[in-house]
Design a protein around this motif. Structure first.
Motif, PDB file in Angstrom:
ATOM      1  N   PHE A  12       0.830  -1.201   0.000  1.00  0.00           N
ATOM      2  CA  PHE A  12       0.000   0.000   0.000  1.00  0.00           C
ATOM      3  C   PHE A  12       0.867   1.254   0.000  1.00  0.00           C
ATOM      4  O   PHE A  12       0.636   2.199  -0.750  1.00  0.00           O
ATOM      5  N   MET A  43       2.525   1.713  -3.370  1.00  0.00           N
ATOM      6  CA  MET A  43       1.633   2.228  -4.409  1.00  0.00           C
ATOM      7  C   MET A  43       1.534   3.753  -4.358  1.00  0.00           C
ATOM      8  O   MET A  43       1.433   4.418  -5.385  1.00  0.00           O
ATOM      9  N   GLU A 102      -3.196   5.305  -7.645  1.00  0.00           N
ATOM     10  CA  GLU A 102      -2.392   4.202  -7.127  1.00  0.00           C
ATOM     11  C   GLU A 102      -2.716   3.905  -5.666  1.00  0.00           C
ATOM     12  O   GLU A 102      -2.691   2.744  -5.243  1.00  0.00           O
ATOM     13  N   GLY A 108      -4.104   0.426  -4.747  1.00  0.00           N
ATOM     14  CA  GLY A 108      -3.402  -0.379  -3.759  1.00  0.00           C
ATOM     15  C   GLY A 108      -4.315  -0.811  -2.624  1.00  0.00           C
ATOM     16  O   GLY A 108      -4.263  -1.958  -2.163  1.00  0.00           O
TER      17      GLY A 108
END
Length: 447
Positions: A56, A59, A248, A252
């Motif tokens: 995460f 990302m 992203e 993510g």
């Protein structure tokens, strides 16, 4: 570069080093999974879920870096080095701030973070132990992400490749000695994998720092000029990069929600998914290389004012990417036992689940590869970051995530069918994305 020979020469000069770097980075992550697979299903699942926290964070860094690369590529094309340096500096600043937040969360509340994804106490214990220690590598990784992407966007893909090679060698060696207690080092088990990762990330970041501050690197500059951000510059940066960062970040988060849905099926299913994801990421490296090469070449072409060449270049990337993906997809789908032979000591249940999932991965790989070139390469390379954000967020949160939870929680389907339902995200993305590409409304010049 309109003729094919020059195009493919430049494309390969960018794509091959990027693909090799991605291969090494994916190998590094896969190496952790391979070595930890000897410690049992709970260890595999725990480390895999702990790495979802890192995923995460990565990302967000990847979104910041690739959003910045859209600007850097165009600035590099027109030789605007002053703005180029500022974009890189601001990208690193965001990665640093985000890294501090994730590091503190992982150190202070690791059990709670793993517990959000699974309820198995053995998995939570293993994952939390690993997460608390490996979080010390996050800030270094954020710097490597941002700086590596910036170097590639300015025509230097070799330095990130060398840094990745050094990182891989360090990770392989120190994983081996610390996980299993070899060569006189203590046997640390899961914690050994975390120690190996920290050492590897430190080596990688050190090399990139050296390259970016030495010689005639376009990123090099005095601190006062690097961080001299005008209000107009920040607004321009936000307009281009914020949609990519949001994209992203929520993509993510969507992948984490998929992990939560898969965990509902059981610990063995979670372990199998982590193994399959590791293999899929290895297979995906060439596609990532093409996608990033597409971003850089399209951005540079727009920066040079060659608008008539942008669409033909995009079509070349689509054709080459689809052909490459078909070859990889057939290999995955037809050779699951060969791929799983690298993972020792898997229980029969985890092995059978992984084998079935790999066949599904092979079936869906071509569509996934097409979407990578579509979103990361073409739309972002053309500066169409807002549409790519709506496309990905809509596909994940309105299609993929709801279907994954319906399959896992409501219908209580086996893991392979939950995985297939989640993958409807890719079909949706390809359908709407192709319409956007054909409209040619995705080409935007940054002032």
């Amino acid at each position: 570069m309109l003729n094919s020979k020059d195009f493919y020469k430049e494309m390969l000069a960018i794509a091959i080093p990027i693909a090799l770097q991605n291969l090494i980075v994916s190998s590094l992550n896969t190496l952790d999974t391979v070595m930890i697979s000897t410690l049992g299903s709970a260890a595999i699942a725990g480390v895999g879920l702990a790495n979802q926290v890192f995923f995460f964070y990565s990302m967000i860094c990847f979104g910041t870096g690739t959003g910045s690369s859209v600007m850097i590529s165009q600035y590099y094309g027109r030789r605007d080095f002053d703005n180029l340096k500022k974009v890189n500096a601001l990208s690193n600043l965001i990665a640093f701030g985000t890294g501090i937040i994730f590091t503190l969360l992982a150190i202070l509340i690791p059990q709670q973070l793993i517990g959000l994804m699974i309820k198995d106490p053995l998995v939570i214990e293993a994952g939390a132990k690993y997460l608390r220690l490996v979080a010390l590598s996050y800030i270094l990784t954020g710097f490597s992400f941002s700086t590596g992407i910036s170097l590639r966007s300015t025509g230097n893909p070799k330095a990130p490749l060398v840094a990745a090679i050094v990182g891989f060698v360090c990770n392989a060696f120190f994983n081996y000695v610390f996980i299993f207690g070899k060569l006189g080092f203590p046997e640390l088990g899961i914690l050994g994998a975390a120690v190996g990762t920290i050492i590897a990330r430190t080596a990688e970041a050190s090399i990139l720092l050296y390259v970016s501050t030495r010689y005639h690197c376009p990123l090099r500059g005095r601190l006062e000029e690097l961080f001299d951000f005008s209000q107009e510059f920040i607004q321009r940066f936000i307009k281009i990069t914020l949609p990519v960062i949001i994209n992203e970040t929520f993509w993510g988060l969507g992948q984490i929600m998929y992990s939560v849905a898969y965990a509902k099926v059981g610990t063995d299913a979670t372990a199998a998914i982590q193994i399959v994801i590791a293999i899929q990421n290895m297979a995906y490296v060439l596609v990532r290389g093409l996608s990033n090469s597409c971003t850089i070449i399209l951005g540079k072409t727009i920066g040079q004012g060659l608008m008539d060449a942008v669409y033909p270049y995009a079509m070349r990337f689509f054709k080459l990417g689809t052909l490459l993906a078909l070859i990889i997809a057939l290999f995955i789908g037809l050779n699951p036992d060969l791929l799983l032979s690298f993972f020792g000591h898997l229980s029969p249940v985890v092995y059978d689940l992984s084998r079935t999932l790999l066949i599904f991965v092979g079936f869906l790989f071509t569509v996934r590869a097409f979407n990578s070139i579509l979103v990361v390469g073409v739309l972002r390379g053309g500066g169409d970051t807002q549409y790519s954000m709506y496309l990905e967020m809509g596909s994940v949160w309105l299609v993929g995530v709801p279907l994954a939870f319906i399959g896992a929680v409501v219908l209580k389907l086996p893991i392979q069918w939950v995985f297939l339902m989640a993958s409807m995200e890719e079909i949706t993305k390809a359908s709407f994305g192709l319409l956007r590409v054909r409209s040619k409304k995705w080409v935007h010049e940054i002032n």
